[in-house]
Design an enzyme around this catalytic site. Structure first.
Site, mmCIF file in Angstrom:
data_model
loop_
_atom_site.group_PDB
_atom_site.id
_atom_site.type_symbol
_atom_site.label_atom_id
_atom_site.label_comp_id
_atom_site.label_asym_id
_atom_site.label_seq_id
_atom_site.Cartn_x
_atom_site.Cartn_y
_atom_site.Cartn_z
ATOM 1 N N GLU A 27 108.968 35.776 20.712
ATOM 2 C CA GLU A 27 107.987 35.284 21.696
ATOM 3 C C GLU A 27 106.631 35.670 21.152
ATOM 4 O OE1 GLU A 27 105.145 35.409 24.061
ATOM 5 O OE2 GLU A 27 106.192 36.902 25.262
ATOM 6 N N CYS A 61 99.845 37.830 26.544
ATOM 7 C CA CYS A 61 100.112 36.680 25.678
ATOM 8 C C CYS A 61 99.889 35.371 26.423
ATOM 9 C CB CYS A 61 101.529 36.748 25.107
ATOM 10 S SG CYS A 61 102.807 36.966 26.334
#
Length: 484
Positions: free
Chosen positions: A92, A126
């Site tokens: 990720e 993120c």
């Protein structure tokens, strides 16, 4: 860690360099809760030392990583020497996360969500907002309100309850972000900047002017937001530019026109889309999280396919026979002609959430699969699985005669040259798989998986999640229906 344990694995937990203390506390609490010490081991240290050892040790059976796209590519290469070539890498990674605000948006709602998405946690998420596109008709109004809202932010010690923006994580991060801001200052692109404490690693929340997503060459992991404007007629161009960036983690949109929302969301290659709300703080079970392309490999954390990816699949191995090498030009032509998967979802799953919020997880075909057999029978079986699960295929195997297929075998070295591959499927022996895996790891851009599972139906899917604040658009239709 939790998913690895839930799937029955022992876990080696390597936190990022600056987060060893909180990681140690987390592991201690897990052990106090009953997780056996032999099932979870904490290995803090520098990524270049500890991380490099872990990602190249043959005793490691799979890796799950969260962090920079560049680091994921480094890990991918490191795995190829000693770790089994079928070991999963679940990554990720970062994003150039965009929010689009059109002229119908509620300004107060949009501003609240923009400030939270861009500056909460000092932009160190993120999923944080990196680029705001504002329709030019309302751009000045939105900017004026945004700058006023920023002036109300409190920058200081995060232990204080009234603090809105704390420091960035360390001096290295501070230096990198401040250097980026100063470069923009030299170009005259600073639109708004707050004052920040002189002591500590406090980066002042900053807004920079850009022409569009094309101007962003990297993710700036801090309280820095870029602004661009667009005309109503340019929405499709904006969406095409976002897709062309290769990143696909989060996207936000504020609009009260359902058709416009559908126009945008139906074309985006983004893992998590948020409508009329902020684009941070995904909730497990309601908003499974994870991106695509340069933003991650999937499956989504907290989604229905996640735990299964941490389990050992049934692999296949078929002995190879010597065959003529396929013409790489013909293979490339076949890949170029292969149709992209349909934008129509294969499956839609309505997930639970709070009243006034809609959460829908949809699956789509991942893309073009290169099916390499190694026998024609195996390649045909692989193509059947891929096509039944929404993907396009190109078969390269001795005796292949189908339309778009190529007769011959593929030299592993050719995998480094081919364009338009979203996954490679092969049931060849481990020696051949390792050669393929090593070449695939040298490719730039999004990670291309090598699939050896006997049944890889789940690997054919992309997951995209759309979260809508239904109250912000004028009401919750499902709630109103229940009331009537």
């Amino acid at each position: 860690i939790a998913t690895g344990l839930a799937a029955g694995n022992a876990v080696l937990a390597k936190p990022a360099d600056p987060t060893a203390i909180v990681a140690a506390i987390g592991v201690r609490l897990m052990r106090e809760a009953g997780v056996p010490a032999e099932s979870i081991q904490l290995l803090p240290g520098r990524g270049s030392v500890v991380g490099a050892c872990l990602t190249s040790d043959p005793r490691v059976n799979g890796i799950c990583f969260t962090g920079l796209t560049k680091t994921a590519q480094t890990i991918n290469k490191s795995m190829t020497a000693e770790i089994t070539p079928t070991a999963p890498l679940i990554a990720e990674t970062g994003g150039l996360n965009v929010m689009l605000v059109d002229s119908t948006a509620l300004p107060e709602q949009a501003i609240k969500d923009i400030v939270a998405s861009a500056f909460q946690s000092a932009g160190q998420r993120c999923s944080a907002l990196r680029l705001l596109y504002v329709q030019d008709d309302v751009a000045e109004t939105i900017k004026t309100m945004l700058y006023g809202a920023m002036d109300e932010l409190v920058i200081g010690n995060p232990w204080e309850y009234n603090t809105d923006v704390g420091p960035v994580i360390n001096q290295g991060a501070y230096n990198e972000i401040v250097d980026y801001i100063e470069m923009a200052r030299g170009e005259g692109r600073i639109l708004k900047q707050l004052e920040a404490p002189n002591e500590g690693t406090f980066v002042p929340p900053t807004v920079l002017c850009v022409n569009g997503v094309e101007d962003l060459t990297k993710e700036v992991f801090g309280p820095v937001m870029h602004i661009a404007t667009y005309k109503a007629s340019e929405i499709d161009r904006v969406i095409d530019a976002i897709n062309a960036s290769g990143y696909g983690l989060t996207f936000g949109m504020h609009s009260r026109i359902d058709e416009r929302v559908e126009q945008v969301t139906s074309k985006l290659n983004v893992g998590n889309i948020y409508i009329n709300r902020n684009q941070i703080g995904a909730i497990v079970g309601s908003q499974p999280f994870g991106g695509e392309g340069l933003s991650g490999t999937g499956p989504k954390a907290g989604g229905p396919s996640y735990v299964k990816r941490f389990a050992q699949p049934q692999n296949r191995s078929i002995e190879m026979t010597q065959t003529a090498i396929a013409d790489i030009t013909m293979v490339q032509t076949a890949l170029a002609r292969a149709p992209r998967p349909s934008r129509k979802p294969l499956n839609r799953l309505v997930l639970p959430g709070p009243t006034g919020e809609s959460n829908v997880l949809s699956t789509y075909g991942r893309g073009v699969f290169l099916c390499l057999g190694p026998t024609l029978e195996a390649a045909l079986s692989q193509a059947k699985i891929a096509r039944e699960n929404g993907c396009s295929t190109v078969i390269v195997a001795a005796g292949a005669t189908g339309e778009g297929d190529v007769d011959g075998s593929l030299d592993p070295a050719q995998l480094g040259q081919l364009l338009g591959i979203d996954a490679v499927v092969s049931w060849a022996p481990e020696t051949e798989l390792r050669a393929m895996r090593q070449v695939l790891a040298t490719r730039t851009g999004a990670l291309v998986p090598l699939i050896n599972d006997a049944d890889f139906a789940d690997r054919c899917h992309l997951e995209r999640h759309v979260c809508v604040d239904t109250t912000a658009a004028g009401g919750n239709a499902s709630l109103l229906a229940q009331a009537s």
